[in-house]
Design an enzyme around this catalytic site. Structure first.
Site, short mmCIF file in Angstrom:
data_model
loop_
_atom_site.label_atom_id
_atom_site.label_comp_id
_atom_site.label_asym_id
_atom_site.label_seq_id
_atom_site.Cartn_x
_atom_site.Cartn_y
_atom_site.Cartn_z
N LYS A 117 20.87 -6.53 101.35
CA LYS A 117 20.25 -7.80 101.73
C LYS A 117 20.91 -9.03 101.09
O LYS A 117 20.95 -10.08 101.70
CB LYS A 117 18.76 -7.75 101.41
CG LYS A 117 18.12 -6.57 102.12
CD LYS A 117 16.65 -6.53 101.93
CE LYS A 117 16.03 -7.09 103.18
NZ LYS A 117 14.57 -6.97 103.15
N GLY A 165 11.21 -1.88 104.68
CA GLY A 165 9.80 -1.57 104.92
C GLY A 165 8.86 -2.34 104.02
O GLY A 165 7.74 -1.91 103.76
N GLY A 166 9.34 -3.50 103.55
CA GLY A 166 8.47 -4.35 102.72
C GLY A 166 8.31 -3.86 101.28
O GLY A 166 7.55 -4.44 100.51
N GLU A 201 13.45 -15.82 96.71
CA GLU A 201 13.38 -16.63 97.92
C GLU A 201 12.13 -17.48 97.88
O GLU A 201 11.12 -17.08 97.31
CB GLU A 201 13.27 -15.70 99.14
CG GLU A 201 14.40 -15.82 100.09
CD GLU A 201 14.36 -14.78 101.18
OE1 GLU A 201 13.27 -14.37 101.63
OE2 GLU A 201 15.45 -14.38 101.61
N LYS A 202 12.18 -18.61 98.53
CA LYS A 202 10.98 -19.41 98.74
C LYS A 202 10.01 -18.55 99.56
O LYS A 202 10.41 -17.90 100.53
CB LYS A 202 11.36 -20.67 99.52
CG LYS A 202 10.20 -21.49 100.00
CD LYS A 202 9.88 -22.59 99.02
CE LYS A 202 8.52 -23.21 99.32
NZ LYS A 202 7.75 -23.47 98.09
N HIS A 209 7.29 -14.36 113.12
CA HIS A 209 8.50 -13.54 113.10
C HIS A 209 9.16 -13.68 114.47
O HIS A 209 8.60 -13.27 115.49
CB HIS A 209 8.13 -12.07 112.85
CG HIS A 209 9.29 -11.12 112.99
ND1 HIS A 209 9.82 -10.43 111.92
CD2 HIS A 209 10.02 -10.75 114.06
CE1 HIS A 209 10.83 -9.68 112.34
NE2 HIS A 209 10.96 -9.86 113.64
N GLU A 288 16.82 -11.04 107.96
CA GLU A 288 17.72 -9.88 107.93
C GLU A 288 18.30 -9.62 109.30
O GLU A 288 17.84 -10.15 110.30
CB GLU A 288 17.02 -8.63 107.39
CG GLU A 288 15.94 -8.07 108.26
CD GLU A 288 15.44 -6.69 107.78
OE1 GLU A 288 16.12 -6.03 106.99
OE2 GLU A 288 14.38 -6.27 108.24
N ASN A 290 19.31 -6.37 111.86
CA ASN A 290 19.27 -4.93 112.13
C ASN A 290 20.44 -4.57 113.04
O ASN A 290 20.57 -5.12 114.13
CB ASN A 290 17.94 -4.55 112.78
CG ASN A 290 16.78 -4.75 111.82
OD1 ASN A 290 16.92 -4.52 110.62
ND2 ASN A 290 15.66 -5.21 112.32
N ARG A 292 21.35 -2.25 115.08
CA ARG A 292 20.98 -1.12 115.95
C ARG A 292 20.11 -1.64 117.08
O ARG A 292 19.76 -2.81 117.13
CB ARG A 292 20.17 -0.10 115.14
CG ARG A 292 18.94 -0.77 114.51
CD ARG A 292 18.00 0.21 113.86
NE ARG A 292 17.04 -0.47 113.01
CZ ARG A 292 15.91 -1.03 113.42
NH1 ARG A 292 15.58 -1.04 114.69
NH2 ARG A 292 15.10 -1.61 112.56
#
Ligand code: ADP
Length: 452
Positions: A117, A165-166, A201-202, A209, A288, A290, A292
């Site tokens: 990340k 996954g958080g 991060e802020k 989302h 982020e 992904n 895929r």
């Protein structure tokens, strides 16, 4: 000669989805399966099937050697990993390519970069994507963390570089809690990922989302297929997704879409990708990428008329993108409901035998699922058993059709999340598109309180 036989390194609805695209292109398929999935629909429909191990995913769907052997034995010349399992495993992608098998996915180096990340954020920033304000890379020293946090302002979010996954993530409301909360996040990250590298991060209070679908040909050409709004989430798991987003204007779509496509072109990205943003007060913030195909790709297919898996296969086969940006039209509205085998109130998994199954149908209704009457859902894997995707010319028309289609679905023998979706479709905020990533959790908490 081109791809003629694809091994599908996955199970369930996505294995079927890939099989269907391949067959429409005249390409044969090889299913792989664990002993628990011998009777699964993806195994029944494929041209060839190979059992690759016992139920545990580590020993079957994640087993590199077994999957490569299955490809060698059956003469597969390409592997499609689907989503989850090995889809973002750069090492596996390397192994596939080293065996002269086409990897239906991005270049391994890009999977690697975006999987870290801190690295992903640096890359995204360098490519011109707007970032969430935060530390410049990893921070390990508490004095430095305090300085960064003071600069961006509390609350801040501590995130694990290897997170997923958080997990390994903590919201820090004020300076006096920084050290203890970061240590907690580090312990969680160390246990889950074996790496406690953190960055700050802020913390955005109430964002949506919004993610953009992209495709690159690996040679410097790239397109975007607009956005999806996946703000309705429970524990960072998407529940309901739609395209287009009810809040993104045509102008914003083409502006941000242009930025993401340009970023992908600059890195010579290959294949399908999704760039995820949080969106607050009209601003996009990259979180982020992904590397895929995503679960929710069908809503994009519905509004663009494109087959994204076909596009992936074409690109892996060295062909050009099938469309130019100016030829892509966004028409109408699409919504996907993820149907899980779980209790719609407690969310406890509900595997078991399907006694009776009737699939919704009719105009603009699509069900992606491997279910059939008599099938037994094994307890070892993800609880998602079907996706209902509905299209309408307008969002209102789409919602009405979705309500009708949900009412037609009959899945007997296990509990499912269908009643939850039906309840959601009665909520004024859902109907008007007025929700953020916090909405569902808050509504569920309220619902639980009213129950007692
Ligand atoms: P993971 O890889 O663990 O899923 P993400 O970076 O995608 O991590 O973040 C997971 C979720 O956490 C996001 O979907 C969003 O709900 C929330 N989140 C991430 N970053 C922020 C932020 N800066 N502010 C507020 N919420 C965030």
């Amino acid at each position: 000669m081109g791809i003629s036989r694809i091994l599908i390194a996955n199970r369930g609805e996505i294995a079927l989805r890939i099989h269907r695209a391949a067959h429409e292109m005249g390409i044969e398929t090889v299913a792989v399966h664990s002993t628990a999935d011998a009777d699964a629909m993806h195994v029944r429909l494929a041209d060839h099937a190979v059992c690759i191990g016992p139920p545990s995913a580590t020993e079957s769907y994640l087993n590199h050697a077994a999957i490569i052997s299955a490809a060698e034995i059956t003469g597969a010349d390409a592997i499609h990993p689907g989503y989850g399992f090995l889809s973002e495993n750069a090492k596996f992608a390397d192994i596939v390519e080293a065996h002269d098998i086409a990897w239906i996915g991005p270049k391994p180096e890009h999977i690697r970069t975006m999987g870290d990340k801190v690295q992903a954020k640096k890359t995204a920033g360098a490519l011109g994507l707007p970032l969430v304000p935060g530390s410049d890379g990893a921070v390990s020293d508490f004095d430095e963390m305090r300085a960064v946090a003071a600069e961006i302002g509390y609350p801040v979010l501590a995130k694990a570089a290897s997170g997923g996954g958080g997990r390994g993530m903590k919201v820090i409301p004020s300076e006096d809690q920084l050290e203890s909360l970061v240590k907690q996040a580090q312990n969680e990250a160390k246990a889950a990922f074996g790496d406690d590298t953190m960055y700050l991060e802020k913390y955005l209070g109430n964002p949506r989302h919004i993610e953009f679908q992209v495709f690159g040909d690996g040679r410097g050409n790239a397109i975007h297929l607009g956005e999806r709004d996946c703000s309705l989430q429970r524990r960072h798991q998407k529940v309901f997704e739609e395209a287009p987003s009810p809040v993104i204007t045509e102008e914003d779509r083409m502006r941000m879409g242009g930025i993401v496509a340009d970023a992908m072109a600059q890195m010579s990205y290959r294949g399908a990708g999704t760039i995820e943003f949080l969106w607050e007060n009209g601003e996009f913030y990259f979180i982020e990428m992904n590397t895929r195909l995503q679960v929710e790709h069908p809503v994009t297919e519905a509004i663009t008329g494109m087959d994204l898996v076909r596009e992936q296969i074409r690109i892996a086969d060295g062909k050009d993108l099938s469309v130019k940006q100016e030829d892509i039209r966004f028409t109408g509205h699409a919504i996907e409901c993820r149907i899980n085998a779980e209790d719609p109130f407690t969310f406890a998994p509900s595997p078991g035998k399907i006694e009776y199954y009737h699939q919704a149908g009719g105009m603009h209704v699509r069900v992606d699922s491997g279910l059939y009457a008599g099938y037994t859902i094994p307890p070892y894997y993800d609880s998602m058993i079907a996706k209902l995707i509905v299209y309408g010319r307008t969002r209102e028309g789409c919602l009405m059709r979705l309500r009708r289609a949900l009412g037609e679905m009959v899945i007997q023998g296990v509990k499912t999340s269908i009643p939850l979706h039906q309840e959601l479709l009665e909520q004024p905020d859902v109907l008007s598109g007025n929700y953020t990533i916090k909405w569902l959790e808050e509504w569920l908490a309220e619902r639980a309180e009213n129950e007692t």
